[in-house]
Design a protein around this motif. Structure first.
Motif, PDB file in Angstrom:
ATOM      1  N   ASP A  41       0.830  -1.200   0.000  1.00 40.43           N
ATOM      2  CA  ASP A  41       0.000   0.000   0.000  1.00 40.43           C
ATOM      3  C   ASP A  41       0.867   1.254   0.000  1.00 40.43           C
ATOM      4  O   ASP A  41       2.046   1.221   0.357  1.00 40.43           O
ATOM      5  CB  ASP A  41      -0.928   0.040   1.217  1.00 40.43           C
ATOM      6  CG  ASP A  41      -1.922  -1.107   1.225  1.00 40.43           C
ATOM      7  OD1 ASP A  41      -2.268  -1.575   2.316  1.00 40.43           O
ATOM      8  OD2 ASP A  41      -2.342  -1.529   0.118  1.00 40.43           O
TER       9      ASP A  41
ATOM     10  N   GLY B 183      -9.363   1.438  -1.950  1.00 34.71           N
ATOM     11  CA  GLY B 183      -8.572   1.897  -0.812  1.00 34.71           C
ATOM     12  C   GLY B 183      -9.453   2.248   0.361  1.00 34.71           C
ATOM     13  O   GLY B 183     -10.591   1.793   0.500  1.00 34.71           O
TER      14      GLY B 183
ATOM     15  N   ARG C  66      -5.339   5.350   2.169  1.00 36.96           N
ATOM     16  CA  ARG C  66      -4.617   4.105   1.905  1.00 36.96           C
ATOM     17  C   ARG C  66      -5.003   3.642   0.505  1.00 36.96           C
ATOM     18  O   ARG C  66      -6.170   3.366   0.229  1.00 36.96           O
ATOM     19  CB  ARG C  66      -4.977   3.027   2.934  1.00 36.96           C
ATOM     20  CG  ARG C  66      -4.222   1.694   2.705  1.00 36.96           C
ATOM     21  CD  ARG C  66      -4.692   0.627   3.678  1.00 36.96           C
ATOM     22  NE  ARG C  66      -6.119   0.381   3.541  1.00 36.96           N
ATOM     23  CZ  ARG C  66      -6.663  -0.380   2.585  1.00 36.96           C
ATOM     24  NH1 ARG C  66      -5.883  -0.956   1.680  1.00 36.96           N
ATOM     25  NH2 ARG C  66      -7.969  -0.555   2.536  1.00 36.96           N
TER      26      ARG C  66
END
Length: 590
Positions: free
Chosen positions: A512, A562, A577
């Protein structure tokens, strides 16, 4: 028996009359409160549009005087103000610039306040030879600051907003260049409707108004200090200042309710206000409450009529039960008829509820249009600045740099179109194509758009991106929209605080990429953290947004696969993220 019956009938009639009056009074109070609430919300929408229009017009000209003050002909004349040839050249130049930019007048004063060149040099109301040293925009600019002031022209007799900029020669202030801008066109757009828009100066005098008879009038009696300030700056050039005839005052929740005497009779207005701190003004919207009161009175009459009908039906039923025991069947039919009426009323009530839901949706769409107008304002202001710079660069022959500014303007235009297309992301429209996106490029574009709001909040933005940051899986325009929204929210949060910092970082962790935007604001209270991404939830005041930005951003990030979250203490920190994009070597390995 008959006497007792008459007594009960008289008592029942008295109670019915009292109940009818009570039902009408309660309905009138509740309906009036709801109608005034709707009136206040409508006033806030008008207030937001009026304030945005004024701010946009001021933004359009604010940066121009310092640029023109740096031009060679201006600095040469400021250094040699008695040179006739330079005066002729400067007059012609200022007139061309005035016509090109759409300003009302542009003129140059020496350090004593004497006008030595002006765009209106050949008119009957020429400023040349006039001394305006008494104006605040002159002595503010003379000290090296940006001068701004609204006043009635002592020479032209026309209202205008003045921008003053120092003209520097060899590091010293040798004169002051002034732009005068006419705001009458904006005032003209406020006419009509059941509301009045007026703008008051720091002394409380109305100088812009959709009602001509309220212009140059104070809402409250002026203090001696206010009168002295108006006279010393000649803000209204000797024009008498009137006073609105407020003959009654009240309040509805947090809004003043004023009763104002007019030629055609006294009228009542609900007042909503919004300050414009940059100019020291207050924008007021006064909405006539006659429609709200008429609606409440109509509903009260309907309630009284309904209560009276029900009371009469009850009286008839009761009387028949006492006197017509043998007609039980007739009474049963009357009860069935009454049940049918109740069922019809219930159906009508459900239909009314459905209509109210639809009305609520339409009101939300109206507020979303005001929010979209606010979203467009920042790219438009940036585009205006790039356009002004491009014109100056082309005048100087720096075509390559001017081309760069034009490319940025085209990018901002694409940005505006993209905002319009992607506003539907609030509804989580599926199937939008994702790609590999460079975080650094998106951050650069987002900061470019949000820079205007950050500078307006006087905040400091620092950016720290890992040098080997991988690309992420996202849509570049929508990711940019998310970052712009969070950055402008951060600017709103720190505005007016002693410490105004915003820190943007990005780092790769595992598969990530985490993008963090932290501010030094008050943070998000613990009890509100779980609701911050809900639609229409906002911690800002009236007229400062609809509470849709974070909800839209949250859904956009979810569409990317995300996550968007927030932590607090100290300040607020929003964390995006996003999945890191696989490199060509990784794809080959799989």
């Amino acid at each position: 028996m008959r006497k007792t019956t008459r007594t009960w009938l008289l008592l029942a009639a008295t109670l019915a009359v009292l109940g009818c009056c009570l039902a009408g009074w309660l309905t009138w109070r509740q309906s009036l409160a709801r109608s005034l609430d709707d009136t206040a919300r409508r006033g806030d929408n008008v207030l937001q549009l009026a304030t945005t229009a004024l701010s946009g017009e001021l933004d359009r000209f604010e940066r121009l005087p310092p640029l023109i003050a740096e031009q060679t002909i201006v600095t040469r004349l400021a250094a040699d103000p008695r040179n006739p040839a330079l005066v002729i050249q400067a007059n012609d130049y200022l007139r061309r610039i005035q016509r090109l930019l759409g300003a009302t007048d542009i003129y140059l004063m020496d350090t004593d306040g004497l006008t030595i060149a002006a765009s209106n040099f050949d008119t009957d109301t020429s400023f040349i030879g006039g001394n305006f040293a008494f104006r605040p925009y002159f002595y503010d600019a003379l000290t090296g600051e940006a001068g701004q002031f609204y006043a009635l022209g002592t020479t032209s007799g026309k209202r205008g907003y003045y921008f003053g900029a120092p003209v520097r020669v060899a590091g010293l202030t040798a004169g002051v260049l002034v732009f005068k801008v006419d705001l009458d066109a904006i005032e003209g757009t406020w006419a009509g409707g059941d509301y009045a828009v007026l703008v008051t100066d720091p002394e409380g005098v109305s100088f812009l108004s959709s009602r001509p008879d309220w212009r140059f009038a104070a809402m409250r009696p002026l203090t001696n200090a206010a009168q002295a300030n108006i006279e010393s700056t000649r803000r209204y050039a000797g024009t008498p200042i009137g006073l609105l005839q407020i003959i009654g005052e009240g309040r509805h929740r947090n809004s003043p309710v004023l009763r104002i005497a007019e030629v055609q009779g006294a009228r009542e207005y609900l007042q909503r206000d919004m300050p414009m701190d940059r100019a020291g003004w207050v924008v007021h919207v006064l909405i006539d409450t006659a429609a709200a009161r008429a609606s409440a009175l109509t509903l009260a009459f309907v309630a009284m009529l309904t209560f009276g009908v029900l009371a009469m039906v009850g009286a008839v039923v009761w009387q028949r039960r006492l006197r017509l025991d043998e007609r039980l069947q007739v009474q049963a039919e009357a009860r069935a008829d009454l049940e049918r009426r109740v069922e019809e009323r219930t159906h009508e009530l459900r239909q009314a509820q459905a209509d109210l839901v639809q009305a609520g949706k339409m009101a939300a769409l109206g507020q979303m249009s005001a929010a979209l107008s606010h979203e467009f304002n920042q790219p438009l202001a940036a585009a205006r600045t790039y356009a002004d710079n491009a014109g100056v660069l082309m005048d100087r022959g720096r075509l390559v740099e001017a081309r760069g500014n034009i490319d940025r303007i085209l990018s901002l235009i694409d940005r505006l179109a993209s905002i319009s297309r992607h506003l539907r992301s609030f509804a989580r429209a599926p199937g939008q194509k994702l790609s590999h996106v460079s975080v650094a490029e998106v951050v650069e574009a987002a900061v470019e758009i949000a820079a205007l709001r950050i500078r307006a909040a006087d905040a400091t933005l620092t950016i720290d991106l890992d040098s080997d940051l991988p690309q992420v899986v996202a849509g570049p325009v929508r990711l940019q929209q998310v970052l712009v929204n969070i950055l402008t929210n951060a600017a709103d949060a720190v505005e007016g605080l002693p410490t105004r910092t915003i820190h943007l970082t990005a780092e790769a962790i595992g598969d990530d990429v985490l993008i963090r935007i932290a501010d030094s604001g008050p943070g998000v209270p613990e009890g509100l953290a779980t609701r911050i991404f809900d639609p229409f939830f906002s911690t800002k005041g009236v007229g400062k947004g609809l509470g849709l930005g974070l909800s839209i951003s949250y859904n956009i990030v979810k569409d990317f696969g995300g996550d968007l979250s927030v932590t607090s203490g100290p300040g607020a920190c929003f964390v995006l993220r996003l999945a890191a994009a696989m490199t060509a070597q990784q794809e080959a390995a799989e």
